[in-house]
Design an enzyme around this catalytic site. Structure first.
Site, PDB file in Angstrom:
ATOM      1  N   ASP A  72     -13.603  -4.130 -18.205  1.00  0.00           N
ATOM      2  CA  ASP A  72     -14.134  -5.354 -17.606  1.00  0.00           C
ATOM      3  C   ASP A  72     -15.426  -5.047 -16.864  1.00  0.00           C
ATOM      4  OD1 ASP A  72     -12.014  -6.931 -18.393  1.00  0.00           O
ATOM      5  OD2 ASP A  72     -10.851  -6.509 -16.591  1.00  0.00           O
ATOM      6  N   LYS A 124     -18.933  -8.521 -21.095  1.00  0.00           N
ATOM      7  CA  LYS A 124     -20.169  -8.991 -21.737  1.00  0.00           C
ATOM      8  C   LYS A 124     -19.881 -10.142 -22.678  1.00  0.00           C
ATOM      9  CE  LYS A 124     -24.082  -6.153 -21.674  1.00  0.00           C
ATOM     10  NZ  LYS A 124     -24.161  -4.748 -22.107  1.00  0.00           N
ATOM     11  N   MET A 165     -11.052 -12.106  -3.865  1.00  0.00           N
ATOM     12  CA  MET A 165     -11.671 -13.228  -4.584  1.00  0.00           C
ATOM     13  C   MET A 165     -11.919 -14.432  -3.667  1.00  0.00           C
ATOM     14  SD  MET A 165      -9.458 -13.099  -8.112  1.00  0.00           S
ATOM     15  CE  MET A 165      -7.883 -12.725  -7.404  1.00  0.00           C
TER      16      MET A 165
HETATM   17  N1  SAH Z   1      -7.296  -5.417  -9.699  1.00  0.00           N
HETATM   18  C1  SAH Z   1      -8.333  -5.409  -8.689  1.00  0.00           C
HETATM   19  C2  SAH Z   1      -8.579  -6.784  -8.125  1.00  0.00           C
HETATM   20  C3  SAH Z   1      -9.066  -7.802  -9.106  1.00  0.00           C
HETATM   21  S1  SAH Z   1      -9.461  -9.344  -8.390  1.00  0.00           S
HETATM   22  C4  SAH Z   1      -7.989  -4.390  -7.612  1.00  0.00           C
HETATM   23  O1  SAH Z   1      -6.851  -3.905  -7.548  1.00  0.00           O
HETATM   24  O2  SAH Z   1      -8.887  -4.040  -6.840  1.00  0.00           O
HETATM   25  C5  SAH Z   1     -11.168  -9.144  -8.017  1.00  0.00           C
HETATM   26  C6  SAH Z   1     -11.365  -9.017  -6.535  1.00  0.00           C
HETATM   27  O3  SAH Z   1     -11.148  -7.689  -6.103  1.00  0.00           O
HETATM   28  C7  SAH Z   1     -12.766  -9.322  -6.070  1.00  0.00           C
HETATM   29  O4  SAH Z   1     -13.014 -10.688  -5.985  1.00  0.00           O
HETATM   30  C8  SAH Z   1     -12.775  -8.669  -4.714  1.00  0.00           C
HETATM   31  O5  SAH Z   1     -12.074  -9.441  -3.759  1.00  0.00           O
HETATM   32  C9  SAH Z   1     -11.956  -7.424  -4.983  1.00  0.00           C
HETATM   33  N2  SAH Z   1     -12.833  -6.271  -5.276  1.00  0.00           N
HETATM   34  C10 SAH Z   1     -12.946  -5.616  -6.442  1.00  0.00           C
HETATM   35  N3  SAH Z   1     -13.819  -4.586  -6.329  1.00  0.00           N
HETATM   36  C11 SAH Z   1     -14.241  -4.594  -5.046  1.00  0.00           C
HETATM   37  C12 SAH Z   1     -15.137  -3.791  -4.303  1.00  0.00           C
HETATM   38  N4  SAH Z   1     -15.773  -2.744  -4.839  1.00  0.00           N
HETATM   39  N5  SAH Z   1     -15.348  -4.109  -2.996  1.00  0.00           N
HETATM   40  C13 SAH Z   1     -14.717  -5.141  -2.416  1.00  0.00           C
HETATM   41  N6  SAH Z   1     -13.861  -5.933  -3.068  1.00  0.00           N
HETATM   42  C14 SAH Z   1     -13.614  -5.660  -4.366  1.00  0.00           C
END
Ligand code: SAH
Length: 250
Positions: free
Chosen positions: A35, A59, A174
């Site tokens: 992703d 993409k 999110m």
């Molecule tokens: N499976 C992922 C979450 C997916 S939902 C996990 O376990 O991290 C996507 C959300 O994850 C984003 O909207 C944000 O809230 C968070 N997120 C993902 N990468 C991030 C990062 N580098 N810094 C802060 N929040 C992050």
């Protein structure tokens, strides 16, 4: 020969926070489907790590973006032709990552699946800002919640009124664009406006930024700083648990 799908977590963004197991799988996989959320730093290193085919599901594919159905079908197609597939997701595949849905879809079609956990941003983003999610005498419980839905929307799956009444730490994923209505809803339902809050943008990546405030002003501070997704927000006393870490805005 039957193929297999590894539902793997890439961690929050820093390539060094990816597990050795995931890295080893990436090296030998026939197909890697990832992703956009895995972050640029990991995306950039993938062509050097992977020997198989690399498919960026974040993409556009021809004239449209990959839908969840496209991804599910492709996973089945690849695994059914005997390939070893790594489905690489941001953070952990089972934390707001649709990993559960993908696994059920594959299992129903008799495809072997193995989950390889990743470090979730729900924990790693606060940690990168020096915020422990639990701490003795400060917070004994943590709630992870999606802020994707508008809290004022009828039929929302998240009951913000109930969440306002729970002690402990609230971690919102999110939720960057909905932070205003979310904070309002929490305050209206009894959460103190002075509850410490912090938003971490692009945690563990080079562009990481941290904005700190309180429930009453975190949304405006985040907006003023121009914070964009992906970002994670933490609310609760743990935000100030380590004052030595500093409270400066980055
Ligand atoms: N499976 C992922 C979450 C997916 S939902 C996990 O376990 O991290 C996507 C959300 O994850 C984003 O909207 C944000 O809230 C968070 N997120 C993902 N990468 C991030 C990062 N580098 N810094 C802060 N929040 C992050």
């Amino acid at each position: 020969m039957a193929g297999k799908v590894y539902l793997a977590g890439a961690g929050p963004g820093d390539p060094e926070l990816m597990s050795i197991k995931v890295r080893n799988l990436l090296e030998i996989a026939d197909t890697v489907m990832h992703d956009a959320l895995i972050g640029e730093e990991i995306t950039d290193t993938l062509p050097n790590i992977c020997s198989g085919e690399l498919i960026n599901c974040g993409k556009r594919k021809g004239d449209h973006s990959y839908t969840q159905e496209d991804i599910n079908d492709l996973l089945v197609e690849e695994a059914s032709s005997g390939k070893m597939v790594v489905r690489l997701k941001g953070g952990d595949p089972f934390v707001f990552g649709r990993g559960g849905e993908e696994m059920s879809f594959l299992k129903r079609r008799g495809i072997e699946v193995e989950v390889v956990s990743g470090i979730t941003s729900a924990i790693a983003a606060p940690a990168a800002a020096g915020i422990p999610l639990t701490q003795r005498k400060v917070a004994s419980q943590v709630t992870l919640v999606t802020g994707h839905e508008d809290p004022t929307k009828e039929g929302s799956d998240v009951n913000w009124g109930d969440l306002a009444k729970i002690n402990g730490t609230l971690v919102i994923l999110m939720g960057i664009t909905k932070l205003g209505p979310i904070s309002e809803e929490l305050m209206e339902n009894g959460r103190s406006p002075s509850t410490p809050a912090a938003t971490i943008e692009k945690a563990t990546l080079r562009e990481q930024r941290i904005v700190k405030g309180e429930l009453k002003d975190i949304a405006s501070r985040v907006e003023k700083a121009g914070i964009r997704p992906p970002g994670t927000t933490v609310m609760g006393e743990v935000v100030n648990a380590i004052p030595e870490f500093g409270s400066e805005e980055h």
